[in-house]
Design a protein around this motif. Sequence first.
Motif, PDB file in Angstrom:
ATOM      1  N   VAL A  67       0.834  -1.204   0.000  1.00  0.00           N
ATOM      2  CA  VAL A  67       0.000   0.000   0.000  1.00  0.00           C
ATOM      3  C   VAL A  67       0.865   1.248   0.000  1.00  0.00           C
ATOM      4  O   VAL A  67       0.613   2.202  -0.738  1.00  0.00           O
ATOM      5  N   ARG A  68       1.907   1.251   0.817  1.00  0.00           N
ATOM      6  CA  ARG A  68       2.796   2.412   0.865  1.00  0.00           C
ATOM      7  C   ARG A  68       3.465   2.673  -0.483  1.00  0.00           C
ATOM      8  O   ARG A  68       3.542   3.809  -0.947  1.00  0.00           O
ATOM      9  N   LEU A  69       3.973   1.606  -1.106  1.00  0.00           N
ATOM     10  CA  LEU A  69       4.604   1.775  -2.420  1.00  0.00           C
ATOM     11  C   LEU A  69       3.593   2.268  -3.452  1.00  0.00           C
ATOM     12  O   LEU A  69       3.914   3.128  -4.287  1.00  0.00           O
ATOM     13  N   ARG A  70       2.399   1.723  -3.406  1.00  0.00           N
ATOM     14  CA  ARG A  70       1.355   2.157  -4.356  1.00  0.00           C
ATOM     15  C   ARG A  70       0.997   3.626  -4.124  1.00  0.00           C
ATOM     16  O   ARG A  70       0.863   4.396  -5.075  1.00  0.00           O
ATOM     17  N   LEU A  71       0.859   4.041  -2.886  1.00  0.00           N
ATOM     18  CA  LEU A  71       0.543   5.438  -2.586  1.00  0.00           C
ATOM     19  C   LEU A  71       1.680   6.371  -3.009  1.00  0.00           C
ATOM     20  O   LEU A  71       1.433   7.476  -3.491  1.00  0.00           O
ATOM     21  N   ARG A  72       2.889   5.914  -2.844  1.00  0.00           N
ATOM     22  CA  ARG A  72       4.026   6.733  -3.279  1.00  0.00           C
ATOM     23  C   ARG A  72       3.991   6.928  -4.799  1.00  0.00           C
ATOM     24  O   ARG A  72       4.236   8.014  -5.318  1.00  0.00           O
ATOM     25  N   ARG A  73       3.664   5.866  -5.514  1.00  0.00           N
ATOM     26  CA  ARG A  73       3.584   5.949  -6.977  1.00  0.00           C
ATOM     27  C   ARG A  73       2.458   6.900  -7.410  1.00  0.00           C
ATOM     28  O   ARG A  73       2.627   7.721  -8.309  1.00  0.00           O
ATOM     29  N   VAL A  74       1.306   6.782  -6.750  1.00  0.00           N
ATOM     30  CA  VAL A  74       0.176   7.659  -7.057  1.00  0.00           C
ATOM     31  C   VAL A  74       0.543   9.110  -6.751  1.00  0.00           C
ATOM     32  O   VAL A  74       0.250  10.010  -7.535  1.00  0.00           O
ATOM     33  N   GLU A  75       1.193   9.331  -5.619  1.00  0.00           N
ATOM     34  CA  GLU A  75       1.579  10.697  -5.254  1.00  0.00           C
ATOM     35  C   GLU A  75       2.587  11.267  -6.246  1.00  0.00           C
ATOM     36  O   GLU A  75       2.497  12.431  -6.637  1.00  0.00           O
ATOM     37  N   THR A  76       3.541  10.475  -6.671  1.00  0.00           N
ATOM     38  CA  THR A  76       4.535  10.934  -7.645  1.00  0.00           C
ATOM     39  C   THR A  76       3.853  11.339  -8.944  1.00  0.00           C
ATOM     40  O   THR A  76       4.153  12.405  -9.510  1.00  0.00           O
ATOM     41  N   ARG A  77       2.923  10.525  -9.416  1.00  0.00           N
ATOM     42  CA  ARG A  77       2.177  10.868 -10.638  1.00  0.00           C
ATOM     43  C   ARG A  77       1.348  12.127 -10.457  1.00  0.00           C
ATOM     44  O   ARG A  77       1.308  12.996 -11.318  1.00  0.00           O
TER      45      ARG A  77
END
Length: 165
Positions: free
Chosen positions: A126-136
């Motif tokens: 979840v953390r990695l996915r949220l980081r990816r979403v935030e970066t985008r």
Amino acid sequence: MAVFCGVAVGIKVWDADSVTAQHEARHRHQVTATTVSKAEGRLPARFAGASEATARAFWEYPASVPHTDTIAVTPNTPVGRTVTLWVDDSGRMSTAPHSRGDRALQAAAAGACAMGVVALSAGLVVRLRLRRVETRSLAHWDEEWERVEPRWSGRLRRDSGADDD
């Protein structure tokens, strides 16, 4: 999901340990041994958890097959004292079969560990996915800001000329 995995692992460990305990119970036997030497080597309770010493002891298992070994006894155990111990099918010293409580504790610990691993893994995903979403999201925001900022602030673009008004 973590709880389900923890319960599943706990049940599997319980089943496996129960089979092992049944096997141990069939092949481990309690016998009465007699000390043939005085207790020696007393360990202080603060180091060993309980005062303990060792002495040589004699027992017969299977019937009429003599065995002698050093066993744990209480301090100051005299020669000729009887002591109960566990042996295997050939008469060698062994440990007691695992109790129901030991098996339950081991199953609960394995289940808790599995639950923790699954929960931590899910948290990491979840953390990695949220980081990816935030970066985008931040990249899109930067692109939009580049388009809107010159008009919003009233500043001219770098590539704008004198006739652009």
